[in-house]
Design an enzyme around this catalytic site. Structure first.
Site, PDB file in Angstrom:
ATOM      1  N   HIS A 319      36.061  38.306  82.922  1.00  0.00           N
ATOM      2  CA  HIS A 319      35.894  38.953  84.232  1.00  0.00           C
ATOM      3  C   HIS A 319      35.442  40.405  84.054  1.00  0.00           C
ATOM      4  CE1 HIS A 319      36.399  39.142  88.596  1.00  0.00           C
ATOM      5  NE2 HIS A 319      36.627  40.410  88.345  1.00  0.00           N
ATOM      6  N   ALA A 320      34.319  40.747  84.677  1.00  0.00           N
ATOM      7  CA  ALA A 320      33.690  42.048  84.435  1.00  0.00           C
ATOM      8  C   ALA A 320      34.606  43.214  84.799  1.00  0.00           C
ATOM      9  CB  ALA A 320      32.407  42.146  85.256  1.00  0.00           C
ATOM     10  N   HIS A 349      27.175  47.312  89.600  1.00  0.00           N
ATOM     11  CA  HIS A 349      28.522  47.571  90.109  1.00  0.00           C
ATOM     12  C   HIS A 349      29.375  48.275  89.047  1.00  0.00           C
ATOM     13  CE1 HIS A 349      32.287  46.623  92.355  1.00  0.00           C
ATOM     14  NE2 HIS A 349      32.789  46.581  91.131  1.00  0.00           N
ATOM     15  N   GLU A 350      29.377  47.729  87.855  1.00  0.00           N
ATOM     16  CA  GLU A 350      30.227  48.301  86.794  1.00  0.00           C
ATOM     17  C   GLU A 350      29.763  49.700  86.398  1.00  0.00           C
ATOM     18  OE1 GLU A 350      32.878  46.888  86.478  1.00  0.00           O
ATOM     19  OE2 GLU A 350      32.385  44.888  87.217  1.00  0.00           O
ATOM     20  N   HIS A 353      31.093  52.440  88.501  1.00  0.00           N
ATOM     21  CA  HIS A 353      32.420  52.937  88.102  1.00  0.00           C
ATOM     22  C   HIS A 353      32.279  53.995  87.010  1.00  0.00           C
ATOM     23  CE1 HIS A 353      34.783  50.067  90.372  1.00  0.00           C
ATOM     24  NE2 HIS A 353      34.313  49.008  89.749  1.00  0.00           N
ATOM     25  N   GLU A 377      34.661  51.057  94.250  1.00  0.00           N
ATOM     26  CA  GLU A 377      33.972  49.757  94.239  1.00  0.00           C
ATOM     27  C   GLU A 377      32.621  49.802  94.944  1.00  0.00           C
ATOM     28  OE1 GLU A 377      35.095  47.610  92.300  1.00  0.00           O
ATOM     29  OE2 GLU A 377      37.083  48.516  92.009  1.00  0.00           O
ATOM     30  N   HIS A 477      41.929  38.542  90.114  1.00  0.00           N
ATOM     31  CA  HIS A 477      42.677  39.737  90.519  1.00  0.00           C
ATOM     32  C   HIS A 477      44.155  39.471  90.761  1.00  0.00           C
ATOM     33  CE1 HIS A 477      38.463  40.318  91.096  1.00  0.00           C
ATOM     34  NE2 HIS A 477      38.633  41.615  91.193  1.00  0.00           N
ATOM     35  N   TYR A 487      37.726  45.897  97.780  1.00  0.00           N
ATOM     36  CA  TYR A 487      36.414  45.240  97.823  1.00  0.00           C
ATOM     37  C   TYR A 487      35.956  45.017  99.262  1.00  0.00           C
ATOM     38  CZ  TYR A 487      37.514  44.500  92.934  1.00  0.00           C
ATOM     39  OH  TYR A 487      37.862  44.692  91.622  1.00  0.00           O
TER      40      TYR A 487
HETATM   41  N1  ASP Z   1      33.093  43.329  89.259  1.00  0.00           N
HETATM   42  C1  ASP Z   1      34.462  42.943  89.223  1.00  0.00           C
HETATM   43  C2  ASP Z   1      35.075  42.796  90.542  1.00  0.00           C
HETATM   44  O1  ASP Z   1      34.688  43.608  91.367  1.00  0.00           O
HETATM   45  C3  ASP Z   1      35.335  43.889  88.484  1.00  0.00           C
HETATM   46  C4  ASP Z   1      35.332  45.284  89.015  1.00  0.00           C
HETATM   47  O2  ASP Z   1      35.881  45.542  90.066  1.00  0.00           O
HETATM   48  O3  ASP Z   1      34.769  46.166  88.383  1.00  0.00           O
HETATM   49  O4  ASP Z   1      36.152  42.261  90.548  1.00  0.00           O
HETATM   50  N1  SER Z   2      34.154  41.773  91.720  1.00  0.00           N
HETATM   51  C1  SER Z   2      35.021  41.300  92.713  1.00  0.00           C
HETATM   52  C2  SER Z   2      35.260  39.860  92.506  1.00  0.00           C
HETATM   53  O1  SER Z   2      34.771  39.317  91.552  1.00  0.00           O
HETATM   54  C3  SER Z   2      34.518  41.598  94.101  1.00  0.00           C
HETATM   55  O2  SER Z   2      33.191  41.211  94.251  1.00  0.00           O
HETATM   56  O3  SER Z   2      35.967  39.235  93.228  1.00  0.00           O
HETATM   57 ZN    ZN Z   3      34.618  47.095  90.488  1.00  0.00          ZN
END
Ligand code: ASP
Ligand code: SER
Ligand code: ZN
Length: 581
Positions: A319-320, A349-350, A353, A377, A477, A487
């Protein structure tokens, strides 16, 4: 003259920050090694480091409470407050309990990372990436239901762990003065927690009509494809048919749903594969976007230490995520990058951050965070909204800019990604808040999860579920204790940011054609917001970028305006909504 307690409070904060910095770095290093090399040893080491950090934070938060009620400079009292809110999980009283919570948390993360589904006895066991690829591409409802059910079994052994985890996590939150862990999470938004809940509901009410319209259009097209025996004409959409394990984004269905008169030339997956872009190059592309705004390129260590691909021969948590190990410049991302348009977005997205983290690194430790977690986010996603046909043409990915009269496809694809996400973004913590407060007891964990998925998303599981299942555990999560409302906020904020940047550039065209690529003035506006970190309440940061002090969902409505009329025409005579919403 300064009061004695003021001098003491400031000295306390300085010492607390030094201690927390040391323990955070240790915990991040242990977590990094664990998530990129999962073994019983690394699991024990990360649990230990977490227990040390969360216990120290509770101790410090208790001592911080002794200064409560005394007049202190704003920044000192803000730090004392942020100290209590700095972690999503806090250690419960008692060393044994504290280690137990850390162990449960590491164990659930490990189960998720090691989850596999074996379609048939002779076949290969599929990991989540492989399952995700099939879910994105397969149009066979039987296979899709099997993949869905197979993956969801990952939650089953987490169930007893999660029940105990909720008790222990709540004890930790109570130790620093919150009613429960959900209350602690809601306290992070510079407003009374009830007001924050009302804010999220207000924002949802604004976008819900658009969601229902999209839902109706998609369901109608799925009925055409699969027939009424698979997809009910006016009931919930089966969750396994939406191209994503959690039905949280639906853009993988785009080829099935594309309007006949849409431009076919802007399929990112196709463009990236045709150019033979590899994972590292994908990250370079995103970095170049930030550089075009005036941000310094990422440090050499980012390229040396990040994990871009799934390594062979060991378990990792794919998971990123984005990291800032030393809270200064040891930035990294951890991903198992696939060459798809979806992953192209995730990489942006990453990096959002990482560039945010770096810009606030000069702040005192307790302010090294975003204005609120939705901002963190939203940043990379905001950049990603600038990945327009014009941008792709300027950077050589497209030979020519396609004319805008065929943009309904572009907009539909974006809506399948961003609008479809909204109710899921809202319900994950809608559910967890109720679990932490005890409103939903363990014997109703799974049934309430599905009631909420029905009410907000209008989806239903492909196979009957029971309290033997623990379907929330099949979403990263939940085992990783990452709060989720961020998010939802980000999905709203990124459009508000995008619209503000367009306005300040004097843009009068459609918002989905606006790009900040190469725009140093936009970069400077973003940077000045980043640099504030968490030093001010988030409305100040929002105002600095957008001129407004409230979160505003009309950004998303303005962006999709041209699509709304189209969806209304397409759904004439088609049922809208579902029983149980
Ligand atoms: N891209 C993933 C997600 O939003 C992890 C992150 O938040 O950086 O869950
Ligand atoms: N990265 C978050 C997820 O994977 C929100 O897009 O759920
Ligand atoms: Zn994120």
């Amino acid at each position: 003259m300064r009061a004695q307690w003021e001098i003491e409070a400031e000295a306390f904060v300085v010492a607390a920050e030094a201690r927390l910095l040391e323990l955070s770095i240790e915990a991040s290093r242990a977590a990094w090694v664990y998530e990129t090399y999962i073994t019983p040893d690394t699991e024990a080491l990360t649990a230990r480091a977490d227990a040390r950090l969360t216990s120290a934070t509770v101790d410090l938060a208790r001592r911080a409470a002794e200064f409560e009620g005394r007049p202190l400079p704003d920044s000192t009292s803000r730090k004392l407050r942020l100290l209590r809110l700095s972690l999503p999980l806090l250690a419960p009283p008692g060393e044994r309990e504290s280690e137990e919570l850390a162990r449960l948390s590491a164990s659930m993360r490990g189960r998720y990372a090691k989850g596999r589904y074996q379609p048939d006895r002779a076949g290969e066991a599929l990991d989540l990436n492989a399952i995700g690829r099939r879910m994105a591409e397969s149009r066979d409802p039987v296979e899709l239901a099997a993949l869905w059910t197979g993956w969801h079994s990952v939650g089953v052994p987490m169930r007893p762990e999660f029940v105990r985890y909720v008790e222990l996590a709540n004890a930790g939150s109570r130790a620093v003065g919150f009613a429960d862990t959900g209350a602690m999470w809601r306290a992070k938004y510079d407003m009374p927690p009830e007001e924050f809940v009302a804010e999220t509901e207000r924002l949802w009410a604004e976008v819900r009509p658009l969601y229902r319209l999209l839902h109706a259009y998609v369901r109608h097209r799925l009925v055409e494809r699969y027939g009424e025996s698979v997809v009910p004409r006016s009931g919930p959409i089966p969750a396994h048919l939406l191209g994503n394990m959690w039905a949280q984004t639906w853009d993988n269905l785009y080829p099935l749903l594309a309007p006949p008169d849409a431009d076919p030339g802007v399929d990112l997956t196709e463009i990236l594969r045709r150019r033979k872009v590899d994972p590292r190059e994908l990250v370079r592309i995103a970095e170049r976007f930030f550089a075009s705004l005036g941000f310094e390129p990422l440090p050499a260590t980012f390229w040396e230490r990040s994990m871009f691909e799934k390594p062979a021969g060991r378990e990792v948590l794919c998971h990123a995520s984005a990291w800032d190990i030393d809270l200064v410049d040891d930035l990294r991302i951890k991903m198992c990058i696939e060459i798809t348009g979806e992953e192209f977005h995730v990489v942006h997205h990453e990096l959002g951050h990482n560039f945010y983290q770096r810009a606030y690194a000069h702040q005192p430790l307790l302010f090294r965070d975003s204005a609120n977690d939705g901002f963190h986010e939203a940043v990379g996603d905001t950049i990603d909204l600038s990945v327009t046909p014009e941008y792709l043409a300027r950077t050589g990915f497209l030979d020519a800019v396609p004319p805008p009269d065929r943009d309904v496809g572009l907009l539909l694809r974006k809506a399948l990604e961003k609008v479809a996400f909204l109710p899921f973004g809202l319900l994950v913590d809608g559910w967890r808040w109720r679990v932490f407060s005890g409103d939903v007891p363990p014997e109703r964990y799974n049934s309430t999860w599905w009631e909420m998925r029905l009410r907000y998303q209008g989806v239903a599981p492909p196979t009957p579920r029971s309290e033997a299942d623990f379907d929330p555990g099949a979403k990263a999560h939940i085992p990783s204790s990452t709060p989720y409302m961020r998010y939802f906020l980000a999905a709203i904020l990124q459009f508000q940011f995008h619209r503000a940047l367009a306005r300040s550039a004097g843009w009068t065209g459609p918002l989905h054609r606006f790009s900040i690529y190469g725009d140093r003035a936009a970069g400077a506006r973003l940077r000045s917001m980043f640099e504030m970190g968490a030093s001010r309440p988030w409305p100040d940061a929002l105002e600095a970028l957008t001129g407004s002090r409230t979160m505003d969902a009309t950004g998303i409505l303005d962006y999709f305006r041209p699509l709304i009329g189209w969806l209304e025409r397409e759904t004439r005579g088609v049922p809208i909504g579902w029983p149980g919403e």
